[in-house]
Design a protein around this motif. Structure first.
Motif, PDB file in Angstrom:
ATOM      1  N   TYR A  17      36.645 -14.747  41.560  1.00 22.38           N
ATOM      2  CA  TYR A  17      37.753 -13.802  41.457  1.00 22.38           C
ATOM      3  C   TYR A  17      37.439 -12.719  40.419  1.00 22.38           C
ATOM      4  CZ  TYR A  17      42.286 -11.745  40.938  1.00 22.38           C
ATOM      5  OH  TYR A  17      43.308 -10.830  40.882  1.00 22.38           O
ATOM      6  N   ILE A  18      36.935 -13.110  39.256  1.00 20.54           N
ATOM      7  CA  ILE A  18      36.584 -12.144  38.211  1.00 20.54           C
ATOM      8  C   ILE A  18      35.461 -11.220  38.707  1.00 20.54           C
ATOM      9  CG2 ILE A  18      35.634 -11.877  35.886  1.00 20.54           C
ATOM     10  CD1 ILE A  18      38.587 -12.801  35.991  1.00 20.54           C
ATOM     11  N   LYS A  19      34.503 -11.780  39.448  1.00 22.86           N
ATOM     12  CA  LYS A  19      33.426 -10.961  40.030  1.00 22.86           C
ATOM     13  C   LYS A  19      34.005  -9.874  40.933  1.00 22.86           C
ATOM     14  CE  LYS A  19      31.684 -12.084  43.772  1.00 22.86           C
ATOM     15  NZ  LYS A  19      31.238 -12.841  44.906  1.00 22.86           N
ATOM     16  N   LYS A  20      34.973 -10.252  41.753  1.00 25.59           N
ATOM     17  CA  LYS A  20      35.581  -9.276  42.657  1.00 25.59           C
ATOM     18  C   LYS A  20      36.303  -8.182  41.892  1.00 25.59           C
ATOM     19  CE  LYS A  20      35.909 -12.415  46.544  1.00 25.59           C
ATOM     20  NZ  LYS A  20      36.780 -13.255  47.364  1.00 25.59           N
ATOM     21  N   VAL A  21      36.956  -8.568  40.786  1.00 30.68           N
ATOM     22  CA  VAL A  21      37.656  -7.580  39.964  1.00 30.68           C
ATOM     23  C   VAL A  21      36.660  -6.638  39.292  1.00 30.68           C
ATOM     24  CG1 VAL A  21      39.090  -7.288  37.891  1.00 30.68           C
ATOM     25  CG2 VAL A  21      39.704  -9.030  39.597  1.00 30.68           C
ATOM     26  N   LEU A  22      35.600  -7.200  38.721  1.00 29.95           N
ATOM     27  CA  LEU A  22      34.653  -6.383  37.961  1.00 29.95           C
ATOM     28  C   LEU A  22      33.705  -5.559  38.824  1.00 29.95           C
ATOM     29  CD1 LEU A  22      33.695  -8.854  35.086  1.00 29.95           C
ATOM     30  CD2 LEU A  22      35.220  -6.868  34.961  1.00 29.95           C
ATOM     31  N   PHE A  23      33.292  -6.110  39.961  1.00 29.45           N
ATOM     32  CA  PHE A  23      32.227  -5.458  40.712  1.00 29.45           C
ATOM     33  C   PHE A  23      32.591  -5.021  42.132  1.00 29.45           C
ATOM     34  CE2 PHE A  23      30.134  -8.357  37.658  1.00 29.45           C
ATOM     35  CZ  PHE A  23      29.513  -7.394  36.877  1.00 29.45           C
ATOM     36  N   HIS A  24      33.722  -5.487  42.643  1.00 30.58           N
ATOM     37  CA  HIS A  24      34.071  -5.159  44.022  1.00 30.58           C
ATOM     38  C   HIS A  24      35.300  -4.271  44.115  1.00 30.58           C
ATOM     39  CE1 HIS A  24      31.895  -9.013  45.633  1.00 30.58           C
ATOM     40  NE2 HIS A  24      31.125  -8.276  44.858  1.00 30.58           N
ATOM     41  N   GLY A  25      35.787  -3.807  42.979  1.00 31.43           N
ATOM     42  CA  GLY A  25      36.909  -2.875  42.993  1.00 31.43           C
ATOM     43  C   GLY A  25      38.277  -3.491  43.210  1.00 31.43           C
ATOM     44  N   HIS A  26      38.391  -4.820  43.148  1.00 29.51           N
ATOM     45  CA  HIS A  26      39.704  -5.439  43.301  1.00 29.51           C
ATOM     46  C   HIS A  26      40.520  -5.212  42.035  1.00 29.51           C
ATOM     47  CE1 HIS A  26      38.717  -8.333  46.786  1.00 29.51           C
ATOM     48  NE2 HIS A  26      37.717  -7.478  46.680  1.00 29.51           N
ATOM     49  N   LYS A  27      41.810  -5.075  42.193  1.00 33.00           N
ATOM     50  CA  LYS A  27      42.705  -4.924  41.064  1.00 33.00           C
ATOM     51  C   LYS A  27      43.046  -6.313  40.516  1.00 33.00           C
ATOM     52  CE  LYS A  27      46.610  -2.346  39.590  1.00 33.00           C
ATOM     53  NZ  LYS A  27      47.480  -1.239  39.827  1.00 33.00           N
ATOM     54  N   LEU A  28      43.039  -6.464  39.192  1.00 31.10           N
ATOM     55  CA  LEU A  28      43.355  -7.767  38.583  1.00 31.10           C
ATOM     56  C   LEU A  28      44.806  -8.126  38.843  1.00 31.10           C
ATOM     57  CD1 LEU A  28      42.545 -10.163  36.756  1.00 31.10           C
ATOM     58  CD2 LEU A  28      43.355  -8.801  34.822  1.00 31.10           C
ATOM     59  N   ASP A  29      45.003  -9.274  39.431  1.00 26.17           N
ATOM     60  CA  ASP A  29      46.328  -9.834  39.663  1.00 26.17           C
ATOM     61  C   ASP A  29      46.463 -11.028  38.732  1.00 26.17           C
ATOM     62  OD1 ASP A  29      48.553 -11.282  40.551  1.00 26.17           O
ATOM     63  OD2 ASP A  29      48.088 -11.004  42.674  1.00 26.17           O
ATOM     64  N   LYS A  30      47.231 -10.859  37.656  1.00 23.96           N
ATOM     65  CA  LYS A  30      47.336 -11.924  36.655  1.00 23.96           C
ATOM     66  C   LYS A  30      47.937 -13.195  37.238  1.00 23.96           C
ATOM     67  CE  LYS A  30      47.283  -9.257  32.424  1.00 23.96           C
ATOM     68  NZ  LYS A  30      47.946  -9.018  31.139  1.00 23.96           N
ATOM     69  N   GLU A  31      48.813 -13.083  38.201  1.00 21.04           N
ATOM     70  CA  GLU A  31      49.394 -14.275  38.817  1.00 21.04           C
ATOM     71  C   GLU A  31      48.337 -15.046  39.607  1.00 21.04           C
ATOM     72  OE1 GLU A  31      52.408 -15.703  38.279  1.00 21.04           O
ATOM     73  OE2 GLU A  31      52.527 -14.138  36.751  1.00 21.04           O
ATOM     74  N   LYS A  32      47.452 -14.322  40.298  1.00 21.89           N
ATOM     75  CA  LYS A  32      46.346 -14.974  41.025  1.00 21.89           C
ATOM     76  C   LYS A  32      45.415 -15.659  40.036  1.00 21.89           C
ATOM     77  CE  LYS A  32      43.140 -15.614  44.269  1.00 21.89           C
ATOM     78  NZ  LYS A  32      43.170 -16.835  45.040  1.00 21.89           N
ATOM     79  N   LEU A  33      45.079 -14.968  38.935  1.00 24.56           N
ATOM     80  CA  LEU A  33      44.221 -15.568  37.921  1.00 24.56           C
ATOM     81  C   LEU A  33      44.896 -16.788  37.315  1.00 24.56           C
ATOM     82  CD1 LEU A  33      41.643 -15.543  36.246  1.00 24.56           C
ATOM     83  CD2 LEU A  33      42.762 -13.908  34.692  1.00 24.56           C
ATOM     84  N   LYS A  34      46.185 -16.691  37.042  1.00 25.57           N
ATOM     85  CA  LYS A  34      46.925 -17.830  36.485  1.00 25.57           C
ATOM     86  C   LYS A  34      46.889 -19.023  37.431  1.00 25.57           C
ATOM     87  CE  LYS A  34      50.950 -16.914  34.688  1.00 25.57           C
ATOM     88  NZ  LYS A  34      52.409 -16.620  34.607  1.00 25.57           N
ATOM     89  N   GLU A  35      47.020 -18.763  38.716  1.00 26.91           N
ATOM     90  CA  GLU A  35      46.958 -19.836  39.722  1.00 26.91           C
ATOM     91  C   GLU A  35      45.595 -20.514  39.709  1.00 26.91           C
ATOM     92  OE1 GLU A  35      46.682 -19.974  44.514  1.00 26.91           O
ATOM     93  OE2 GLU A  35      48.251 -18.701  43.685  1.00 26.91           O
ATOM     94  N   GLU A  36      44.543 -19.720  39.685  1.00 25.66           N
ATOM     95  CA  GLU A  36      43.192 -20.287  39.677  1.00 25.66           C
ATOM     96  C   GLU A  36      42.924 -21.060  38.378  1.00 25.66           C
ATOM     97  OE1 GLU A  36      41.515 -20.517  42.258  1.00 25.66           O
ATOM     98  OE2 GLU A  36      42.280 -18.927  43.528  1.00 25.66           O
TER      99      GLU A  36
END
Length: 91
Positions: A17-36
């Protein structure tokens, strides 16, 4: 084994998920990160429980280890010249 493999898998999902945020242009979703992160925490708690440990005692042991390793807080010199490793070699 289920706990260890589950922990590795869930930690990998956090990394992905962090890879997608940093390198694939995904926007950080704190709720998704919290779930993971919650999934990772569940497996840590599960492994601790089946071994008769509490998360509190694990956290305390980790703090004690880090205080030995970095008595003045983290710095690069202490990271390279690990005091805890040197002390273990003396024993």
């Amino acid at each position: 084994m289920n706990g260890a493999l589950g922990l590795g898998g869930e930690a990998g999902e956090v990394q992905d998920y962090i890879k997608k945020v940093l390198f694939h242009g995904h926007k950080l979703d704190k709720e998704k990160l919290k779930e993971e992160l919650g999934d990772v925490l569940w497996y840590i708690g599960y492994l601790a429980y089946i071994q008769g440990m509490t998360l509190e005692e694990i956290a305390i042991a980790n703090i004690e280890k880090l205080l030995l390793r970095y008595p003045n807080g983290f710095n690069f010199k202490d990271s390279i010249m690990r005091r805890d490793t040197e002390l273990m070699n003396i024993r």
